[in-house]
Design an enzyme around this catalytic site. Sequence first.
Site, mmCIF file in Angstrom:
data_model
loop_
_atom_site.group_PDB
_atom_site.id
_atom_site.type_symbol
_atom_site.label_atom_id
_atom_site.label_comp_id
_atom_site.label_asym_id
_atom_site.label_seq_id
_atom_site.Cartn_x
_atom_site.Cartn_y
_atom_site.Cartn_z
ATOM 1 C CE LYS A 180 -1.609 2.593 3.164
ATOM 2 N NZ LYS A 180 -1.542 3.912 2.465
ATOM 3 N N GLY A 234 7.490 5.412 7.834
ATOM 4 C CA GLY A 234 6.681 6.619 7.914
ATOM 5 C C GLY A 234 6.934 7.339 9.218
ATOM 6 N N GLY A 239 3.732 5.066 13.148
ATOM 7 C CA GLY A 239 4.445 3.838 13.478
ATOM 8 C C GLY A 239 4.002 3.255 14.808
ATOM 9 C CD GLU A 256 13.323 4.579 8.155
ATOM 10 O OE1 GLU A 256 13.341 5.572 8.942
ATOM 11 O OE2 GLU A 256 13.113 4.680 6.943
ATOM 12 C CD GLU A 391 10.866 13.176 11.007
ATOM 13 O OE1 GLU A 391 11.804 12.654 10.371
ATOM 14 O OE2 GLU A 391 9.829 12.562 11.315
#
Length: 485
Positions: A180, A234, A239, A256, A391
């Site tokens: 996906k 992502g 996550g 990750e 982030e």
Amino acid sequence: MAGLPRIADTHRLYIDGRWVEPDGGRYDDFSPATEQTIATAPDASNGQVGEAIAAARRAFDDGPWGKMTQQERAGCLDQLGDALLKYNDEFFALAQREWGCIANERAMQVDRAGQLSMRAAKLAARLADEPIAGVGPGKTLLRHQPHGVVSILTPWNFPHCLNVMKVTNALAAGNTVVLKPSPLTPLAGLALARIIDEHTDIPAGVVNVVTPSGLAAAKRLTTDPRIDMVSFTGSSVVGCDVMSAAGKAMKRILLECGGKSASIVLEDTEVTDEMLQRLLFDCCSLHAGQACILHSRLLLPDSMHDDVVDRLVELARGVKVGDPTDPDVQMGPLISGEQRDRVAGHVARALEEGAKLMTGGGPPAELEVGFYYEPTILTEVGPDSAIAQEEVFGPVLSVLRYRGDDDAVAIANNSRYGLSGAVWGADVDRAVAVARRVRTGQIAVNGRGPGDAPFGGFKLSGFGREGGGIGGLHQYMEPMAIGIP
């Protein structure tokens, strides 16, 4: 679809080796450079996601894929690698339109995909039972078995290479997959399906590609009992949700996620123009700052702070931002208007908290169309401030002061993340000693990043490791011990 390469001329879902009309209608796929619709992507319904999972389940349990030898599976992956290399130009044209890839990022964003498939083929051919020495009569063999059905959820920033890397690693291990892609880059996944369908002997049902836009259909790929493993790249927030959903059935997971990595410049460093260019790219301008591995915190000692900042500001102001199809452009757009607003919000909050804007801080005045944002450098950033902790995923570099090696390490480790990083210094032994103390998944010394090593992170940067030889393949497999008299 005008202007898109042939490989992206795909309007349907890929399920059980067939192209299927979507039950959920269609949604617009926008170019971040023009803000115009480049395609209408097929919106898979919850039921069609279930059909893709069922196809992968049948292909694993009863299909020919599990009966093929490792060498035969490796041959299919070599076919895929050859085809990907053949169509590199078309994939790059798609990358320019769909996610704003520029010319100097082509090698990492597009060209290496075929090599990743061939690398997975070599690893598949190397899989073998391993004897284990023990006490007593008989012997023990350690065997690695594929998990089964793997759902793969990929992001929009490096979609092509991540699609290829995850799919080929899962296949090399003997699994079947449901891929996906992000709803912001659906064509990347569908184009890969087209190459697999037209140019390989991979049996029907082994690879399925669905592009739902809704959360319910996407979540099914983490909760359906027929799924054995979830491989996700992502944001850390998503996550954690994936880990929670998959954990209820104890599915195997590979995550990750995000990063807020630090680049430490020691005071004995000779700061060359070449090094400054590397710092700006690795810390700020790479894919418009939309990379989890960016060293978005730059740690400088007081003795060199002002000089390095002034030189970086001059370089940042000279970066040519614009249309990804222009070969002279050095930085392209952000993926969406929403992402640009998010970056602007981070910068505004940083200024409210006392940071100083040295350059950038908004869209380039000359670019009225496209989701562009200038390379931005902030100083007087506190290590606990939001801009130093969260982030941003945009071209924003936060510069922090430190005093001594211990302080630099403490600031670098003052993060919920631990994915990447760098240390620069004239005394390599000292630089390596500092690097050893930073809690991160991979770190570069004087610009030399890790080679073919496991990739992943500490803390909120993820769980498990991808790549790095046979060990990375084993992430998609279960160890099984066999005792033999």
